[in-house]
Write a protein that holds these residues in place. Structure first.
Motif, PDB file in Angstrom:
ATOM      1  N   GLY A 153     -92.497 -18.202  12.715  1.00  0.00           N
ATOM      2  CA  GLY A 153     -91.809 -16.927  12.844  1.00  0.00           C
ATOM      3  C   GLY A 153     -92.317 -15.919  11.818  1.00  0.00           C
ATOM      4  N   LYS A 154     -91.731 -14.729  11.866  1.00  0.00           N
ATOM      5  CA  LYS A 154     -92.076 -13.682  10.899  1.00  0.00           C
ATOM      6  C   LYS A 154     -90.820 -13.277  10.150  1.00  0.00           C
ATOM      7  CE  LYS A 154     -96.054 -11.794  13.378  1.00  0.00           C
ATOM      8  NZ  LYS A 154     -96.665 -10.584  13.966  1.00  0.00           N
ATOM      9  N   GLN A 155     -91.010 -12.883   8.900  1.00  0.00           N
ATOM     10  CA  GLN A 155     -89.880 -12.523   8.057  1.00  0.00           C
ATOM     11  C   GLN A 155     -90.225 -11.293   7.234  1.00  0.00           C
ATOM     12  OE1 GLN A 155     -87.028 -14.339   8.109  1.00  0.00           O
ATOM     13  NE2 GLN A 155     -85.965 -13.005   6.667  1.00  0.00           N
ATOM     14  N   ILE A 156     -89.272 -10.346   7.161  1.00  0.00           N
ATOM     15  CA  ILE A 156     -89.445  -9.184   6.290  1.00  0.00           C
ATOM     16  C   ILE A 156     -89.127  -9.620   4.855  1.00  0.00           C
ATOM     17  CG2 ILE A 156     -88.704  -6.854   5.734  1.00  0.00           C
ATOM     18  CD1 ILE A 156     -90.225  -7.042   8.343  1.00  0.00           C
ATOM     19  N   ILE A 157     -90.129  -9.573   3.997  1.00  0.00           N
ATOM     20  CA  ILE A 157     -89.973  -9.989   2.602  1.00  0.00           C
ATOM     21  C   ILE A 157     -89.949  -8.753   1.712  1.00  0.00           C
ATOM     22  CG2 ILE A 157     -91.013 -11.284   0.688  1.00  0.00           C
ATOM     23  CD1 ILE A 157     -90.090 -13.104   2.880  1.00  0.00           C
ATOM     24  N   LYS A 158     -88.954  -8.700   0.823  1.00  0.00           N
ATOM     25  CA  LYS A 158     -88.889  -7.619  -0.165  1.00  0.00           C
ATOM     26  C   LYS A 158     -89.660  -8.048  -1.403  1.00  0.00           C
ATOM     27  CE  LYS A 158     -84.568  -5.410   1.203  1.00  0.00           C
ATOM     28  NZ  LYS A 158     -83.221  -4.984   0.749  1.00  0.00           N
ATOM     29  N   PHE A 166     -86.003 -18.065   0.609  1.00  0.00           N
ATOM     30  CA  PHE A 166     -87.198 -17.522  -0.042  1.00  0.00           C
ATOM     31  C   PHE A 166     -86.915 -17.382  -1.538  1.00  0.00           C
ATOM     32  CE2 PHE A 166     -87.274 -16.219   4.356  1.00  0.00           C
ATOM     33  CZ  PHE A 166     -88.564 -16.551   4.730  1.00  0.00           C
ATOM     34  N   SER A 167     -87.377 -18.352  -2.287  1.00  0.00           N
ATOM     35  CA  SER A 167     -87.043 -18.416  -3.708  1.00  0.00           C
ATOM     36  C   SER A 167     -88.235 -18.113  -4.618  1.00  0.00           C
ATOM     37  CB  SER A 167     -86.504 -19.810  -4.044  1.00  0.00           C
ATOM     38  OG  SER A 167     -87.438 -20.814  -3.671  1.00  0.00           O
ATOM     39  N   ASN A 168     -89.398 -17.878  -4.029  1.00  0.00           N
ATOM     40  CA  ASN A 168     -90.602 -17.697  -4.862  1.00  0.00           C
ATOM     41  C   ASN A 168     -91.458 -16.557  -4.311  1.00  0.00           C
ATOM     42  OD1 ASN A 168     -92.532 -18.306  -6.890  1.00  0.00           O
ATOM     43  ND2 ASN A 168     -93.731 -19.486  -5.419  1.00  0.00           N
ATOM     44  N   ILE A 169     -90.913 -15.351  -4.367  1.00  0.00           N
ATOM     45  CA  ILE A 169     -91.629 -14.198  -3.819  1.00  0.00           C
ATOM     46  C   ILE A 169     -92.534 -13.627  -4.906  1.00  0.00           C
ATOM     47  CG2 ILE A 169     -91.388 -11.961  -2.681  1.00  0.00           C
ATOM     48  CD1 ILE A 169     -88.631 -12.891  -1.736  1.00  0.00           C
ATOM     49  N   THR A 170     -93.713 -14.197  -4.991  1.00  0.00           N
ATOM     50  CA  THR A 170     -94.699 -13.777  -5.993  1.00  0.00           C
ATOM     51  C   THR A 170     -96.003 -13.412  -5.290  1.00  0.00           C
ATOM     52  OG1 THR A 170     -95.525 -16.037  -6.285  1.00  0.00           O
ATOM     53  CG2 THR A 170     -93.685 -15.346  -7.696  1.00  0.00           C
TER      54      THR A 170
END
Length: 413
Positions: A296-301, A342-346
């Motif tokens: 799937g696709k996800q909008i990540i901030k 989503f715990s590691n948005i780097t």
């Protein structure tokens, strides 16, 4: 003649394709077909993972008969040690067959036996009188013991079980489900004492007055094809009931069959159990997401400047590196949940070089987490964040010019 054959062939093909009984979309590939059993409710559970493999009406309320004694055994194990002495009570004396007092030799109230012998008679012979020995030694009476039973049921978070008697003799308000009974059986199996008792073929129960009762395990499957324990049950309203635990090739599977047929040879419920256990050992999980597929696709901030500054919304294709599988049955299809965290948005994670977070698959009493990754290419990722950096540089540059201008003006004054 040949022309007529072609017309007839065309006609039959047309009827076959457009018949309302033929549905291509409903066609299902044949494989490990669900076993056809007589029991009205049944379940199998992987003992290590708690995954439900097979189910048939797992939540309908049924009468559990003597499988009830598994909970009675749990309370005995938690309240007495094997060498403790329990007295034979008047309530035990009044119990019908199957009981040591009615079937083998009369026992007088006031006689006594060890808790170990009581456990043997309770689980191996399924003695109705010994269930009352447990109840009336642990509690002031059977009614008070039933409260303890239901308190423990509540502790196990079972919604469809209520017990009235310690031995499972019929009462309209005494009921359970195949699912709930599987939870009780797993809890019972945690006890080494109970586990060893269920796995014993024969024993001798003795009383302090010198009476001896040779008994055999009522579980006809014990020791056959990996069966290492279980508990039988029967009343006319409950039908034949059976709990069984198997160990094959390093894997334990627990089965429950409720309300099966009682035949003169007493074979149906045992055949039911063998069918669902053999099927469960052969059954393979269904692939929900294939290894290295996009799920799937996800909008990540994403905050390019790490701890400061605004976010950038980036649409990220999510990739899974492992096969995600589950046992495809009606209960799991109804209750299966998929949660992404989503715990590691780097920067590294968005490049796909580190996990973004986890996908957790949840069933009724089972969950498993898988690492999820960004599938953005370097080019796509840079394309999405370079405009932000350019804007940021422009703002910084304009700010620098303004500061410089203000500084010159202040110096000129």
């Amino acid at each position: 003649m040949k022309h007529r054959i072609n017309i007839a062939l065309f006609f039959y093909i047309f009827i076959f394709i457009f018949s309302p009984n033929y549905n291509v979309s409903a066609a299902k590939p044949t494989g490990n077909e669900n076993p056809d059993i007589y029991g009205k409710a049944a379940i199998t559970v992987d003992m290590q993972t708690n995954e439900i493999i097979y189910e048939k009406n797992p939540d309908i309320r049924v009468y559990p008969a003597s499988t009830t004694k598994l909970l009675t055994a749990i309370l005995l194990e938690k309240n007495r040690k094997p060498n403790n002495i329990l007295k034979y009570t008047p309530g035990a004396k009044n119990q019908p067959k199957s009981s040591l007092n009615r079937d083998i030799h009369s026992i007088e109230p006031g006689d006594s036996m060890t808790a170990r012998d009581v456990m043997d008679g309770l689980l191996m012979y399924s003695a109705n009188d010994l269930a009352y020995v447990v109840a009336e030694n642990i509690s002031k009476n059977a009614g008070d013991f039933s409260k303890k039973m239901n308190e423990y049921v509540k502790k196990l978070n079972l919604k469809n079980t209520h017990f009235v008697t310690p031995n499972g003799l019929h009462n309209p308000d005494h009921y359970s489900t195949s699912y709930d009974m599987s939870v009780i059986a797993r809890e019972a199996f945690k006890s080494l004492w109970i586990r060893n008792t269920m796995g014993t073929y024969q024993a001798t129960v003795k009383t302090a007055s010198g009476l001896t009762f040779p008994i055999k395990n009522t579980n006809k499957l014990l020791g056959k094809d990996g069966c290492i324990g279980g508990k039988t049950g029967y009343t006319v309203p409950a039908g034949r009931c059976l709990v069984a635990i198997y160990y094959r090739n390093g894997r334990q599977i627990l089965g429950v069959v409720m309300n099966s047929v009682y035949d003169p040879g007493d074979t149906y419920v045992f055949n039911d159990m063998e069918k669902i256990i053999n099927w469960s050992y052969d059954e393979k999980p269904t692939i929900l997401y294939k290894k290295n597929s996009i799920i799937g696709k996800q909008i990540i901030k994403y905050r390019p400047l790490y701890f400061i500054g605004p976010h950038v919304n980036i649409e990220v294709p999510i990739r899974i590196k492992d096969n995600v599988a589950y046992y495809d049955n009606e209960l799991n299809r109804k209750e299966l949940k998929k949660d992404m965290n989503f715990s590691n948005i780097t920067f590294k994670a968005l490049e796909g070089k580190a996990p973004l977070g986890d996908l957790t698959i949840k069933e009724r009493n089972y969950s498993k987490s898988y690492k999820i990754y960004s599938n953005l290419s370097d080019r796509e990722f840079l394309k999405k964040i370079i405009p932000f950096y350019l804007k940021t540089l422009l703002v910084i540059f304009i700010g620098f010019l303004m500061i410089k201008f203000i500084y010159k003006r202040s110096r000129g004054k």
